[in-house]
Design an enzyme around this catalytic site. Structure first.
Site, PDB file in Angstrom:
ATOM      1  N   GLU A 166       7.889  74.591 130.153  1.00  0.00           N
ATOM      2  CA  GLU A 166       6.848  74.072 129.274  1.00  0.00           C
ATOM      3  C   GLU A 166       5.851  73.214 130.051  1.00  0.00           C
ATOM      4  OE1 GLU A 166       8.148  71.129 126.442  1.00  0.00           O
ATOM      5  OE2 GLU A 166       6.652  71.787 124.984  1.00  0.00           O
TER       6      GLU A 166
ATOM      7  N   ASP B 191       0.125  66.217 122.177  1.00  0.00           N
ATOM      8  CA  ASP B 191       0.694  65.339 121.160  1.00  0.00           C
ATOM      9  C   ASP B 191       0.759  63.843 121.480  1.00  0.00           C
ATOM     10  OD1 ASP B 191       1.074  67.963 120.568  1.00  0.00           O
ATOM     11  OD2 ASP B 191       3.226  67.856 120.298  1.00  0.00           O
TER      12      ASP B 191
HETATM   13  C1  9WN Z   1       4.171  70.215 117.837  1.00  0.00           C
HETATM   14  C2  9WN Z   1       4.447  74.793 120.989  1.00  0.00           C
HETATM   15  C3  9WN Z   1       3.763  73.434 120.886  1.00  0.00           C
HETATM   16  C4  9WN Z   1       2.426  73.375 121.630  1.00  0.00           C
HETATM   17  C5  9WN Z   1       1.884  71.960 121.719  1.00  0.00           C
HETATM   18  C6  9WN Z   1       2.965  71.068 122.329  1.00  0.00           C
HETATM   19  C7  9WN Z   1       4.223  71.129 121.486  1.00  0.00           C
HETATM   20  C8  9WN Z   1       4.894  70.692 119.110  1.00  0.00           C
HETATM   21  C9  9WN Z   1       6.140  69.867 119.326  1.00  0.00           C
HETATM   22  O1  9WN Z   1       4.687  72.474 121.424  1.00  0.00           O
HETATM   23  O2  9WN Z   1       3.950  70.595 120.193  1.00  0.00           O
HETATM   24  O3  9WN Z   1       3.140  71.108 117.510  1.00  0.00           O
HETATM   25  O4  9WN Z   1       7.078  70.014 118.525  1.00  0.00           O
HETATM   26  O5  9WN Z   1       6.191  69.073 120.275  1.00  0.00           O
HETATM   27  O6  9WN Z   1       2.507  69.770 122.464  1.00  0.00           O
HETATM   28  O7  9WN Z   1       0.711  71.937 122.488  1.00  0.00           O
HETATM   29  O8  9WN Z   1       1.489  74.183 120.970  1.00  0.00           O
HETATM   30  O9  9WN Z   1       4.547  75.185 122.327  1.00  0.00           O
END
Ligand code: 9WN
Length: 439
Positions: free
Chosen positions: A408, A175
């Site tokens: 994470e 992101d």
């Molecule tokens: C937005 C769920 C997701 C991952 C992404 C990570 C994060 C989300 C957020 O979490 O993104 O999609 O709210 O930050 O960057 O890679 O799939 O784990």
């Protein structure tokens, strides 16, 4: 220090326990509290890892995700479940039903994430205990996978290149990577800050999340796409954010090849996915390689120029089998630039080189170690025959999870866990890293 097999045994047990706790009866939530719904690439990783251990649940996981697929093939990055579970942005911002292609139910987002799904389905066929059952699943999912890949190869390209493009940083899965800084800077700063309330910063440490300025732009990009009802031709025409990302294209080229293998297992004609894979691999190697930086670089579609930011994802074409042999050797040398051995342990890849001016060991995709990047690059080296590098990266990830838990992300300097704990795809990729892939 505990021997490798003891460490692996303990990580396997702990990872299966995390995945069991996050199981919701038909899908695996991405994480408790911070990510209460089903995320597309997280879910594919979970299904891949569960093939060996809980085949029926891996199958349910994939079917659940594809229940959110749109009629034009788009596989949304989030399938929402409990619409009241606090997450921003939830269904009320996306308003996915503005698109005539979105299903009436379930509610979904309106953008995509990297396509690991065909890879996960092939994994069921190759490794799940009941092959007949896996082939029945593949038969049911094959047309949906073809529609998904077709959407990407048709709607996400422009004349002159088969490389597919992304219209939102969330589509990359990375992101707030510095890869997107210049492209996001082009967005007009909204005159009045869009009105919304973040949930993530009330759950995770705000220093480990994207900034408010980044969120303003994320929300702005969602609103622009929602306002044209997510019509691909309109978005392509008007979006100020359009990038061709190395990781996304590499995962797609790999998945195209895996889709061709699925077709062969099913007795179908693999010609179309083989053509997609061949064209994409060639374009990755010819259009994205940087002679100056010795890794692959993303391309900014709006400026027509490479994005001169080197991240660990610049090594992902190994996983797509897209690299000319001399480039594999160059990538083997480049790996050191991203390697950190938190507390002297085996090396793992930081998302950004510690030498980069934008490196920040806490801020999400701007330095921390992400299991997915390690897994993709380690798998790529393994399949390119560089098994020692592969084993050492894989071991690094397993030991990190053993020592700190299924976080994470991890601080690249001291290894401690960041973001949130009990994350499903971290557990899944650690589990896969200590699973023997012998049929
Ligand atoms: C937005 C769920 C997701 C991952 C992404 C990570 C994060 C989300 C957020 O979490 O993104 O999609 O709210 O930050 O960057 O890679 O799939 O784990």
């Amino acid at each position: 220090m505990a021997g490798v097999s003891t460490v692996e045994e303990s990580v396997r047990t702990a990872s299966l326990a995390v995945l069991a706790r996050n199981w919701r009866g038909s899908f695996t939530r991405a994480a408790p509290r911070l990510y209460p719904h089903q995320w597309s690439w997280d879910s594919a990783c979970v299904a891949l890892a569960l093939a060996h251990y809980r085949q029926a649940d891996a199958e349910a996981e994939l079917l659940s995700l594809f229940a959110g697929q749109w009629r034009n093939g788009l596989l949304p990055h989030i399938r929402f479940f409990d619409e009241d579970a606090p997450y921003f942005p939830g269904p009320e911002l996306w308003e996915s039903r503005r698109s005539g292609d979105a299903p009436a139910r379930p509610a979904t987002s309106g953008i995509v994430q990297p396509p690991v799904h065909a890879t996960a389905v092939l994994h069921q066929i190759e490794y799940a205990p009941d092959r007949e059952r896996a082939l029945r699943l593949a038969r049911a999912l094959y047309p949906k996978l073809v529609a998904w890949h077709r959407y990407l190869h048709v709607e996400r390209v422009r004349p002159g290149s088969p490389l597919v493009e992304l219209w939102h940083p969330w589509e990359s899965g990375m992101d707030n990577s510095p890869l997107w800084d210049d492209a996001l800077a082009r967005l007009d700063t909204p005159e009045a800050r869009p009105s919304y309330r973040r949930v993530d910063t009330t759950i995770a440490d705000p220093r480990e999340r994207p900034t408010d300025a980044e969120y303003d732009r994320y929300v702005d990009l969602v609103a622009r796409q929602r306002d044209v009802a997510y019509d691909p031709a309109s978005v392509r025409e008007m979006t100020p954010f359009a990038v061709r990302d190395v990781l996304f294209n590499s995962l797609l080229a790999r998945a195209d090849g895996d889709l061709a293998s699925i077709a062969r297992w099913l007795g179908d004609d693999p010609a179309r996915p083989e053509r997609w894979a061949g064209e994409l691999r060639a374009a990755i190697d010819s259009e994205m390689w940087s002679h100056e930086h010795h890794v692959y670089l993303d391309l900014d579609v709006i400026t027509g120029r490479p994005i001169e930011v080197c991240t660990a994802s610049g090594l992902a074409p190994l996983f797509a089998r897209a690299c000319a042999p001399d480039r594999v050797a160059e990538l083997a040398s480049a790996v050191e630039r991203f390697c950190v051995g938190a507390r002297g342990g085996p090396p793992v890849l930081a998302s950004l080189s510690p030498d980069d001016a934008s490196f920040d060991p806490r801020r999400y995709w701007r330095g921390p170690v992400w299991p997915m990047l390690n897994w993709v690059v380690a798998s790529g080296f393994r399949e390119s025959g560089l098994v020692e590098i592969a084993a050492s990266l894989s071991d690094g990830l397993v030991r990190l999870v053993h020592e700190h838990g299924a976080f994470e992300q991890f601080n690249p300097l001291d290894g401690h866990g960041q973001g949130c704990a009990e994350v499903s795809w971290t557990a899944a990729l650690a589990l896969d890293s200590c699973t023997s892939h012998v049929t």
